[in-house]
Design a protein around this motif. Structure first.
Motif, mmCIF file in Angstrom:
data_model
loop_
_atom_site.group_PDB
_atom_site.id
_atom_site.type_symbol
_atom_site.label_atom_id
_atom_site.label_comp_id
_atom_site.label_asym_id
_atom_site.label_seq_id
_atom_site.Cartn_x
_atom_site.Cartn_y
_atom_site.Cartn_z
ATOM 1 N N ASN A 97 1.048 -1.323 -0.106
ATOM 2 C CA ASN A 97 0.050 0.023 -0.003
ATOM 3 C C ASN A 97 0.811 1.291 -0.140
ATOM 4 N N LYS A 98 1.851 1.287 0.584
ATOM 5 C CA LYS A 98 2.677 2.568 0.743
ATOM 6 C C LYS A 98 3.700 2.706 -0.484
ATOM 7 N N GLU A 101 0.811 3.239 -3.418
ATOM 8 C CA GLU A 101 -0.537 4.226 -3.219
ATOM 9 C C GLU A 101 -1.713 3.982 -3.975
ATOM 10 N N GLN A 143 -6.863 -2.558 9.044
ATOM 11 C CA GLN A 143 -6.971 -1.047 8.976
ATOM 12 C C GLN A 143 -5.912 -0.222 9.878
ATOM 13 N N ARG A 148 -5.258 2.620 6.607
ATOM 14 C CA ARG A 148 -6.182 3.197 5.741
ATOM 15 C C ARG A 148 -7.530 2.345 5.663
ATOM 16 N N ARG A 149 -8.582 2.786 5.115
ATOM 17 C CA ARG A 149 -9.874 2.157 5.088
ATOM 18 C C ARG A 149 -9.688 1.039 3.965
#
Length: 298
Positions: A97-98, A101, A143, A148-149
């Motif tokens: 995720n990082k 993005e 989460q 994040r969601r």
């Protein structure tokens, strides 16, 4: 064609996923997508395919991410499993995720692990209080770790659990209330499950908590029969979207307005123009609804 180091801070377009159609990213399509600058809203990738540190998969994905928003879809976290979440797996999800993005991040309401065994299936859960508490705890952990969601996908089911004490919709609504997560509404899964359980897919969609939906999935299913000779649908992801699913999708979009919509085609994957054609069909429905909304407002 591809950057040498996917860890470099390269120029990327905005991460936000537009309310358009997207497609699942397949390695055999990437060169053609980049060469033709395919006009498509976004691409979705399975997180587990990119959990290595580097190599060609990451170089290809970085090249795609420079030009398109991404949706990151996990298939192996086992949110509904009885045991604790795999911390290493969860950390790899956070790193992905990082690194990329993505505009959207999702997982399945299912389980796929037992103790140290990983199963190549997304298995259903009973809808009872014990399972609800466990799933909510797992989503909270995801989460918090990822920062994040998360969107949770409704499953395709073939059996109903006698121990269930609530409906699937009641279960999903309570999850969103308790965790603040969003939902990924898979319309093909709705059609498959409702056909298999002899329920109304339209009634299901009309009662779905639309305000929580951040993404829609469309895909193909395989017709079969159960031991009693009754229709049984299998969520196969191996063919074009069925007409019945397109009809449900049009009904849904007329209610919700445009929402990012993914075409899933994971088995017997066709050439890129065929997959692109499916995405264009979804885009037309989204655009037609937007135009109708403007006319109504005028």
């Amino acid at each position: 064609m591809f950057p040498d180091s996917p860890s470099q801070n390269l120029t990327r377009i905005d991460a936000s996923v537009p309310a358009r159609a997207g497609a699942g990213l397949k390695a055999e399509h990437i060169a053609e997508i980049l060469e033709t600058s395919a006009d498509i809203g976004f691409f979705e990738v399975h997180a587990e395919n990119y959990m290595g540190d580097g190599g060609m998969p990451h170089r290809q994905l970085e090249a795609i991410r420079e030009k398109y928003p991404l949706s990151l879809h996990g298939v192996g976290l086992s949110i509904g499993g009885e045991g604790p979440l795999d911390r290493d797996h969860l950390q790899r999800l956070a790193i992905l995720n990082k690194r990329y993005e993505p505009g959207l991040f999702s997982e399945h309401l299912a389980w796929s692990t037992h103790e140290t065994t990983y199963l190549n299936d997304l298995l259903p859960v009973p809808y009872d209080q014990e399972t609800l508490d466990r799933v909510c705890d797992h989503i909270d952990e995801v989460q918090e770790t990822v920062g994040r969601r998360m969107l949770l996908e409704n499953p395709s089911t073939y059996v109903a659990f006698a121990q269930s004490t609530m409906s699937e919709l009641e279960f999903l609504k309570e999850i969103t209330r308790r965790t603040g997560c969003g939902l990924l509404l898979d319309v093909n899964n709705v059609h498959v499950s409702c056909t298999n359980h002899e329920r109304s897919a339209l009634d299901y969609l009309d009662a779905f908590p639309i305000d929580a939906v951040g993404e829609i999935h469309l895909g193909g299913h395989a017709p079969d029969k159960d031991d009693a000779g009754r229709p049984l649908l299998i969520d196969a992801h191996d063919r074009e979207v069925d007409e019945a699913v397109w009809t449900l999708y049009e009904h849904l979009i007329a209610r919700t307005g445009a929402i990012p919509t993914l075409i899933e085609w994971d088995n017997d994957v066709p050439v890129w123009p065929v997959l692109m054609c499916e995405a264009q069909a979804a885009d037309r429905i989204l655009a037609n609804n937007s135009q109708a909304s403007i006319r109504r407002a005028g």
